[in-house]
Structures are given as structure tokens and as C-alpha cells.
Enzyme design. Structure first.
Site, PDB file in Angstrom:
ATOM      1  N   CYS A   2     -13.169  -0.637 -12.271  1.00  0.00           N
ATOM      2  CA  CYS A   2     -14.008  -1.238 -13.301  1.00  0.00           C
ATOM      3  C   CYS A   2     -14.009  -2.759 -13.196  1.00  0.00           C
ATOM      4  O   CYS A   2     -13.059  -3.366 -12.703  1.00  0.00           O
ATOM      5  CB  CYS A   2     -13.483  -0.862 -14.675  1.00  0.00           C
ATOM      6  SG  CYS A   2     -13.323   0.895 -14.933  1.00  0.00           S
ATOM      7  N   ARG A  27     -16.275  -3.773  -6.042  1.00  0.00           N
ATOM      8  CA  ARG A  27     -15.041  -3.119  -6.459  1.00  0.00           C
ATOM      9  C   ARG A  27     -15.213  -1.607  -6.601  1.00  0.00           C
ATOM     10  O   ARG A  27     -14.231  -0.886  -6.703  1.00  0.00           O
ATOM     11  CB  ARG A  27     -14.570  -3.705  -7.792  1.00  0.00           C
ATOM     12  CG  ARG A  27     -14.236  -5.182  -7.714  1.00  0.00           C
ATOM     13  CD  ARG A  27     -13.993  -5.760  -9.086  1.00  0.00           C
ATOM     14  NE  ARG A  27     -12.790  -5.227  -9.672  1.00  0.00           N
ATOM     15  CZ  ARG A  27     -11.593  -5.792  -9.593  1.00  0.00           C
ATOM     16  NH1 ARG A  27     -11.452  -6.920  -8.942  1.00  0.00           N
ATOM     17  NH2 ARG A  27     -10.552  -5.250 -10.156  1.00  0.00           N
ATOM     18  N   TRP A  74     -15.810   2.682 -13.510  1.00  0.00           N
ATOM     19  CA  TRP A  74     -15.392   3.649 -12.481  1.00  0.00           C
ATOM     20  C   TRP A  74     -14.720   4.761 -13.255  1.00  0.00           C
ATOM     21  O   TRP A  74     -13.652   4.560 -13.830  1.00  0.00           O
ATOM     22  CB  TRP A  74     -14.424   2.958 -11.530  1.00  0.00           C
ATOM     23  CG  TRP A  74     -14.144   3.662 -10.254  1.00  0.00           C
ATOM     24  CD1 TRP A  74     -14.969   3.770  -9.167  1.00  0.00           C
ATOM     25  CD2 TRP A  74     -12.917   4.326  -9.883  1.00  0.00           C
ATOM     26  NE1 TRP A  74     -14.329   4.452  -8.161  1.00  0.00           N
ATOM     27  CE2 TRP A  74     -13.082   4.811  -8.563  1.00  0.00           C
ATOM     28  CE3 TRP A  74     -11.709   4.552 -10.533  1.00  0.00           C
ATOM     29  CZ2 TRP A  74     -12.086   5.508  -7.902  1.00  0.00           C
ATOM     30  CZ3 TRP A  74     -10.720   5.251  -9.869  1.00  0.00           C
ATOM     31  CH2 TRP A  74     -10.912   5.721  -8.561  1.00  0.00           C
ATOM     32  N   ASN A 100     -11.000  -2.203 -18.906  1.00  0.00           N
ATOM     33  CA  ASN A 100     -10.468  -1.700 -17.631  1.00  0.00           C
ATOM     34  C   ASN A 100      -9.076  -1.155 -17.911  1.00  0.00           C
ATOM     35  O   ASN A 100      -8.316  -1.782 -18.650  1.00  0.00           O
ATOM     36  CB  ASN A 100     -10.330  -2.828 -16.598  1.00  0.00           C
ATOM     37  CG  ASN A 100     -11.670  -3.367 -16.145  1.00  0.00           C
ATOM     38  OD1 ASN A 100     -12.712  -2.825 -16.491  1.00  0.00           O
ATOM     39  ND2 ASN A 100     -11.626  -4.440 -15.375  1.00  0.00           N
ATOM     40  N   GLY A 101      -8.720  -0.053 -17.262  1.00  0.00           N
ATOM     41  CA  GLY A 101      -7.375   0.499 -17.472  1.00  0.00           C
ATOM     42  C   GLY A 101      -7.462   1.872 -18.114  1.00  0.00           C
ATOM     43  O   GLY A 101      -8.532   2.494 -18.156  1.00  0.00           O
ATOM     44  N   GLU A 483      -3.790   2.990  10.893  1.00  0.00           N
ATOM     45  CA  GLU A 483      -4.801   2.142  10.277  1.00  0.00           C
ATOM     46  C   GLU A 483      -6.190   2.466  10.831  1.00  0.00           C
ATOM     47  O   GLU A 483      -7.176   2.457  10.099  1.00  0.00           O
ATOM     48  CB  GLU A 483      -4.438   0.661  10.494  1.00  0.00           C
ATOM     49  CG  GLU A 483      -5.493  -0.349  10.097  1.00  0.00           C
ATOM     50  CD  GLU A 483      -5.911  -0.289   8.626  1.00  0.00           C
ATOM     51  OE1 GLU A 483      -5.265   0.406   7.817  1.00  0.00           O
ATOM     52  OE2 GLU A 483      -6.919  -0.949   8.289  1.00  0.00           O
ATOM     53  N   LYS A 487      -9.302   3.642   8.498  1.00  0.00           N
ATOM     54  CA  LYS A 487     -10.580   2.917   8.424  1.00  0.00           C
ATOM     55  C   LYS A 487     -11.736   3.878   8.667  1.00  0.00           C
ATOM     56  O   LYS A 487     -12.741   3.837   7.963  1.00  0.00           O
ATOM     57  CB  LYS A 487     -10.547   1.803   9.468  1.00  0.00           C
ATOM     58  CG  LYS A 487     -11.230   0.532   9.118  1.00  0.00           C
ATOM     59  CD  LYS A 487     -10.462  -0.476   8.300  1.00  0.00           C
ATOM     60  CE  LYS A 487      -9.871   0.050   7.038  1.00  0.00           C
ATOM     61  NZ  LYS A 487      -8.924  -0.843   6.408  1.00  0.00           N
ATOM     62  N   GLU A 490     -12.189   6.201   5.589  1.00  0.00           N
ATOM     63  CA  GLU A 490     -12.684   5.501   4.393  1.00  0.00           C
ATOM     64  C   GLU A 490     -14.182   5.290   4.409  1.00  0.00           C
ATOM     65  O   GLU A 490     -14.838   5.499   3.404  1.00  0.00           O
ATOM     66  CB  GLU A 490     -12.064   4.095   4.343  1.00  0.00           C
ATOM     67  CG  GLU A 490     -10.755   3.962   3.677  1.00  0.00           C
ATOM     68  CD  GLU A 490     -10.388   2.494   3.504  1.00  0.00           C
ATOM     69  OE1 GLU A 490     -10.193   1.804   4.523  1.00  0.00           O
ATOM     70  OE2 GLU A 490     -10.302   2.049   2.364  1.00  0.00           O
ATOM     71  N   HIS A 506       4.343  18.643  19.765  1.00  0.00           N
ATOM     72  CA  HIS A 506       5.147  19.373  18.773  1.00  0.00           C
ATOM     73  C   HIS A 506       4.267  20.005  17.697  1.00  0.00           C
ATOM     74  O   HIS A 506       4.761  20.358  16.628  1.00  0.00           O
ATOM     75  CB  HIS A 506       6.178  18.432  18.139  1.00  0.00           C
ATOM     76  CG  HIS A 506       7.166  17.899  19.136  1.00  0.00           C
ATOM     77  ND1 HIS A 506       8.126  18.687  19.721  1.00  0.00           N
ATOM     78  CD2 HIS A 506       7.316  16.668  19.679  1.00  0.00           C
ATOM     79  CE1 HIS A 506       8.831  17.961  20.581  1.00  0.00           C
ATOM     80  NE2 HIS A 506       8.354  16.731  20.572  1.00  0.00           N
ATOM     81  N   LYS A 603     -12.185  -1.286  -4.662  1.00  0.00           N
ATOM     82  CA  LYS A 603     -11.552  -2.358  -3.895  1.00  0.00           C
ATOM     83  C   LYS A 603     -10.105  -2.576  -4.313  1.00  0.00           C
ATOM     84  O   LYS A 603      -9.236  -2.724  -3.476  1.00  0.00           O
ATOM     85  CB  LYS A 603     -12.356  -3.659  -4.039  1.00  0.00           C
ATOM     86  CG  LYS A 603     -11.795  -4.828  -3.229  1.00  0.00           C
ATOM     87  CD  LYS A 603     -11.780  -4.515  -1.744  1.00  0.00           C
ATOM     88  CE  LYS A 603     -11.178  -5.621  -0.904  1.00  0.00           C
ATOM     89  NZ  LYS A 603     -10.874  -5.152   0.467  1.00  0.00           N
TER      90      LYS A 603
END
Ligand code: AGP
Length: 608
Positions: A2, A27, A74, A100-101, A483, A487, A490, A506, A603
Site C-alpha cells: 500500500c 510498490r 494491496w 498501510n499495515g 538469485e 529473478k 518473479e 542426488h 516492492k
């Protein structure tokens, strides 16, 4: 996640609110809304499911007022919808709140307020705040007092901005676990959850602390604690450039940020290399050489890509300083009642400096008497302020949800720290010089990789429609593989799995087929032969291989190869990662994904 914006001043608030919300789009959000206190009295509200552009289209020309608040939501409580979008109001429509929260005791408060006559119009936890504040805003009570009293009944996290139709000369904001920053203008004031919404208007900002409230008027602000003690806050200056918030001719922020890396790496290194003593100077550590020598272990804490950057950091610290180092997801660490040791240095990693899990991990370490350094990009952020010292990345604002330049700068910061540590311990001057020279060469070497963007786009188009991809690397290469897989997942939504190359036989070798190609990190180091053997095993199972290497493997071992310039072995992972950023980007473009705002992601994750 948010976003909040607020304005009070002589101008019409609406254009600022809409532009500020557009600047917070990166965000991640699903709906947006604005409220203004009109000069003719009353509060006007518009809110829609969808984009800020949809909201702008829904706001009529007469929607004016000198005091206003706005929000991008959000969804956490309740689906994305017009009704659940913020701002929320009480039944008399006197109060409007953006939040927000998460309010943890929202169900209990909702039941109590309903019994007292409140009629709820949304499924959100935020709406309880509007009704609660209204219930306390009785005759003669200042808005700040009503907000303070309401927050006293709330359990959870919040950054809020509140508008009152009967006191339109002020906005009240408050922070507890979710950032709020005030912007100081000329006879006008701003507030937001993120400085990126403000920088076009002012560079003078004040970051609220957790547990702080502020009454903001056009001519200034007053801050105080939850128990009404006045606090004194000095403004700081934001030095990020306004053009960092534009795509600058690139198709996406992500591509721009990938291409900014030579410059952002130079800024992370700037003024920190000491060629005479073959070491690094890090002014913000707040630890002298004697204290650093007493450290026996390093524990690195971060989430997602910050955690993977921490894995590369741990490797650098162990190799250069020979101090045992380990990276752990902060989101796990905080819940497992960790043992905090006096001779361990804890390092929190966060681009945004606002990731709630990482902040909570820092607070857990500090509560138990541990010492925490921050490796953070956002100056003045919650994690930066909570830590005992640290290293700022100076990578510049990172807008795209997927981290690229901040990731690279984090690894650079760890290389500097490892060099500094190493030279205090047993790293020889010759090895120190070797690392200093290699660090200085990195920006040009990154440029060499970036020049291959078009060729990598061709490969990405070829591999993008695979059913999934395997990423493998050995030792230093394994965090690169993790990483790289992160990427790709995402932003392209292609399933990707990272494995140590040594672990393939294995278990995951069973997956290898022409439909599941492998991206293999093949540096020219002491493990080259082992890696080539693994490629042979994949090819023997008809697997396709895209090698990222210093020297092209024989054609029978790899179908394609991206060549990367050689650095020193300790720094090779950093360069090997850059083509994987481009691979993920171009795969996402080939699949027509929303590159900068991938679905379901935000974000900075400022909730648990
Ligand atoms: C990175 O591409 C991701 N968006 C995500 O994993 C991110 O790194 C993580 O949420 C931590 O964010 P921070 O660095 O702002 O704390």
C-alpha cells in the site's frame, strides 16, 4: 504494498495526490482512492478498483480541496474492490482514513463498533479506524487527540493519514511499523509512505519514528508520542535525483536499473577504497579495528534477494576475512527464538529499509543485546535507523519490484566489508591490492555484459516458453543460481529451481529433459572440471544447457553460452549474475508480463 500520500496547502490537493499515487504505483497495488476536504465543507471521496489512471478518470473536475489524502491498496483484508479501496469513512462521513499495515484486533473492534451502531461498508480492517476515530472526535476534541485515543485501542501495524471535515486545516498522520515521511514545502506540507511521492515537490523531509503522531498544517507540523509527549524532529535532505523516478527512455524501470549498474556500483565504491593500505574505509560501521577483531562469527539477515545477496556476502567474508559467516532469511530467524551471541556481528540487508520481517529480526537481536549493522539503500529508513551502524548502498532509488542494481550494490558493500575485515585479520596486502583492483574494474566489466543485452534477448525468447528452468552453480555459483531463479520466477512467472550443481545427481537429475533446460554457472575457477562433468551428465539425459561462463564449454556440453569477463574468483559471482538479470528481463518481455509490477508482488513488504 500500500501507498499513502497527503497534501495540505494553498493549492488544490487533487493533482498532487494523483501524481503522488502514480509515483507509488511501483510498490504494487490493486485499487486506489483519494479524499479531499472541500473549501465548502464536507469530504469528497473517489476510489476505484484498478489503476491510478482509472481513478484519475473517475475524479470529476469539481473534485477540489486544499487538504487531501490518497492511497494505493494491496489487498490483505477483503478482495480488491471499489468498496474495499481506501479512504474509509465513518457513517457520518466526517472522518476519512488511509492506512498501510494490518489491524490485528479488527474483528473484535468491528463487533464492538457494530454493537454501538456503526454500519460497516467494507471488509477491511482499516474501516474500524474511521469509526473509532469518529467515536472519539466529540465536541471540542482536537483531531490528534481523537486519533491518539483510537490508536490506543488498536493492536497491529499502521501508517495512517486522517482527514476531518470539521478540522480541514490539518491532517493527522501516525506511524507504527509502516513508514510515514513528512515533506516540508513553501507554506504547504506533504506526507507519504515513501519519499518517491514527494521528491518532485520538496527535498526536506522528516521520517516519523514508530509510535509517533504528527499534526500537519500548511505552515508546519508538530510531532508527539503515543502518550502525548512532544518530540523534536529535524528535517533531513533527500539527495536522490528526480529523474530516477522516470524510465528515462527505457521501456521499463527494470531495464533502466539493470543498465544503471556501472554507475551505481561506482557510487557504492566511491571514497571507500584505500589503495595505499589495500583496504576499504567504511565510515558508518561505528566499530573500531579492536572491536572488529573480537568478532568470531557473522550472521546476515535479509529476505528474498537481500537474503541471496547476503549469501554472497557470507561467502566473501569467509573467503577474505576467514570469519565464519552465514546468511539466513530474516523472516525465519525472527520466529525461531534465535540464540544471540556477544561475539557475533549481525548484519541486516534491505534495499528499502522497510521490510517488516527484517526490521523485526533486527529488533529481536537488539532486544537480546546483540549488535546489528545495516546494509541498506534507503537513507533514513526504519532498518537504517534501528541498526547500530552500517553501510549505505547509494545505488539510487530502485523502482522496479525486482531488485537488480540494489542487489549488485549490496554484494559490493559486502566485498568492501570483507576486504576491511580481511585486512584487519590475515588478508595479505597483495591479496588486498588484488581485490581493490578487481573492484575498480567492475563498472567497465558490467558494461561489457550489458552490451550483450540484444544477444541475451534472443536466447531468452528461445527459452521463455519452457515448462520450467533449472539453475545450477557450485559454491560461489550457488547463490548466483538462486538469485537467477528468483529473478526469472518473479517477473516472467516461469517456474525456476536453483540447486547446487553438486546436488543434481542426488535427486533433481530425474527432472532433466529437453523440456526443462538448465542455466549453468561455469566460472573458470578451481571447480571448472566438476562443473563440466555436471554439464555432461545433463547432456547425457537430453537436457538443454545455457552456460554462463568465462570460457565457452565444448559444443557437446552446452547448447548456448553467455560469456562474462573474468574478475577475481571472489568477485566473479557478481558479474555472473548480471546476464541472469537480462535473461529474466527479456524472458518477461517475450512473455508480455507486467515487468515492473509483477502480479502478487510488492516492492517493499511492510507487513508480516
Ligand atoms: C527482489 O527482486 C524481490 N522483490 C524481493 O525478494 C526483495 O528483495 C525482498 O522483499 C526484500 O526487500 P528489501 O531489500 O527491500 O528488504
Amino acid at each position: 504494498m500500500c501507498g499513502i500520500v497527503a497534501y495540505i496547502g494553498p493549492k488544490d490537493a487533487t493533482p498532487f495526490l494523483l501524481e503522488g499515487l502514480a509515483r507509488l504505483e511501483y510498490r504494487g497495488y490493486d485499487s486506489a482512492g483519494v479524499a479531499v476536504a472541500g473549501r465548502t465543507g464536507g469530504i469528497k471521496v473517489r476510489k476505484v478498483k484498478g489503476r491510478v489512471a482509472d481513478l484519475a478518470a473517475a475524479v470529476p473536475a469539481r473534485f477540489k480541496g486544499g487538504t487531501g489524502i490518497g492511497h494505493t491498496r494491496w489487498a490483505t483484508h477483503g478482495v480488491p474492490s471499489d468498496a474495499n479501496a481506501h479512504p474509509h469513512q465513518d457513517n457520518a462521513e466526517r472522518i476519512a482514513v488511509v492506512h498501510n499495515g494490518i489491524i490485528e484486533n479488527a474483528d473484535e473492534l468491528r463487533a464492538r463498533l457494530t454493537a454501538e451502531g456503526a454500519v460497516f461498508r467494507s471488509e477491511t480492517d482499516t474501516e474500524v479506524l474511521a469509526h473509532l476515530i469518529a467515536a472519539h472526535a466529540t465536541e471540542g476534541v482536537e483531531l490528534e487527540e481523537a486519533v491518539r485515543a483510537a490508536l490506543g485501542k488498536v493492536v497491529g501495524t499502521y501508517g495512517i493519514a486522517v482527514l476531518d471535515a470539521e478540522q480541514p486545516d490539518r491532517i493527522v498522520v501516525a506511524r507504527n511499523g509502516s513508514p510515514i515521511v513528512l515533506g516540508i514545502g513553501e507554506k504547504e506540507m506533504f506526507a507519504a509512505s515513501d519519499v518517491s511521492a514527494l521528491v518532485r515537490y520538496t527535498r526536506q523531509v522528516v521520517h516519523l519514528e514508530d509510535g509517533e503522531l504528527a499534526t500537519v498544517r500548511a505552515d508546519g507540523f508538530r510531532t508527539s508520542t503515543e502518550d502525548a509527549r512532544t518530540t523534536h524532529r529535524q528535517p533531513s535532505t533527500v539527495d536522490w535525483e528526480i529523474d530516477s523516478y522516470d524510465t528515462g527512455g527505457y521501456e521499463h524501470f527494470l531495464l533502466k536499473e539493470i543498465h544503471e549498474q556501472p554507475g551505481s556500483v561506482e557510487r557504492t565504491l566511491s571514497g571507500r577504497l584505500d589503495e595505499r593500505f589495500a583496504t576499504a574505509h567504511l565510515g558508518g560501521l561505528n566499530l573500531d579495528a579492536r572491536e572488529l577483531r573480537e568478532i568470531r562469527r557473522v550472521k546476515i539477515l535479509g529476505c528474498g534477494s537481500a537474503y541471496y545477496a547476503g549469501e554472497m556476502g557470507a561467502q566473501l567474508i569467509e573467503e577474505l576475512a576467514r570469519i565464519p559467516a552465514h546468511s539466513e532469511p530474516a523472516s525465519e530467524f525472527r520466529y525461531r527464538n534465535p540464540v544471540i551471541e556477544a561475539d557475533t556481528l549481525y548484519i541486516a540487508v534491505s534495499q528499502s529499509g522497510e521490510t517488516y520481517d527484517t526490521l523485526a529480526a533486527v529488533q529481536e537481536v537488539k532486544r537480546k543485546g546483540g549488535r546489528v549493522l545495516g546494509v541498506v539503500n534507503t537513507v533514513g529508513s526504519a532498518i537504517a535507523r534501528e541498526c547500530d551502524g552500517g553501510i549505505y548502498l547509494h545505488a539510487g532509488p530502485e523502482i522496479s519490484v525486482a531488485s537488480t542494481k540494489a542487489f549488485t550494490s549490496t554484494v559490493i558493500a559486502f566485498a568492501l566489508l570483507a576486504l576491511h575485515f580481511g585486512r584487519i585479520h590475515d588478508l595479505s596486502p597483495a591479496d588486498g591490492r588484488r581485490i581493490v583492483a578487481a573492484l575498480k574494474a567492475l563498472p567497465d566489466q558490467i558494461r561489457e555484459v550489458l552490451a550483450q543485452s540484444d544477444a541475451i534477448a534472443g536466447l531468452a525468447a528461445e527459452y521463455a516458453d519452457s515448462e520450467g528452468m533449472m539453475f545450477i552453480g557450485r559454491v560461489r555459483g550457488y547463490p548466483v543460481a538462486r538469485e537467477g531463479a528468483q529473478k526469472l520466477k518473479e517477473i516472467s512467472y516461469v517456474h525456476a529451481e536453483a540447486y547446487p550443481a553438486s546436488e543434481l545427481k542426488h535427486g533433481p537429475l530425474a527432472l532433466i529433459s529437453p523440456e526443462l533446460p538448465t542455466v549453468a554457472l561455469v566460472p573458470d575457477d578451481e571447480l571448472l572440471d566438476k562443473n563440466l562433468t555436471t554439464l555432461g551428465e545433463i547432456k547425457a539425459r537430453s537436457g538443454r544447457v545455457l552456460a554462463v561462463a568465462h570460457r565457452a564449454p565444448e559444443a557437446k556440453l552446452a547448447d548456448h553460452c553467455i560469456l562474462v569477463p573474468k574478475s577475481e574468483p571472489e568477485l566473479d559471482p557478481l558479474l555472473l549474475n548480471i546476464p541472469l538479470q537480462l535473461l529474466a528481463y527479456h524472458a518477461a518481455v517475450a512473455l508480455k508480463r507486467d515487468v515492473d509490477k509483477p502480479r502478487n508482488l510488492a516492492k517493499s513488504v511492510t507487513v508480516e
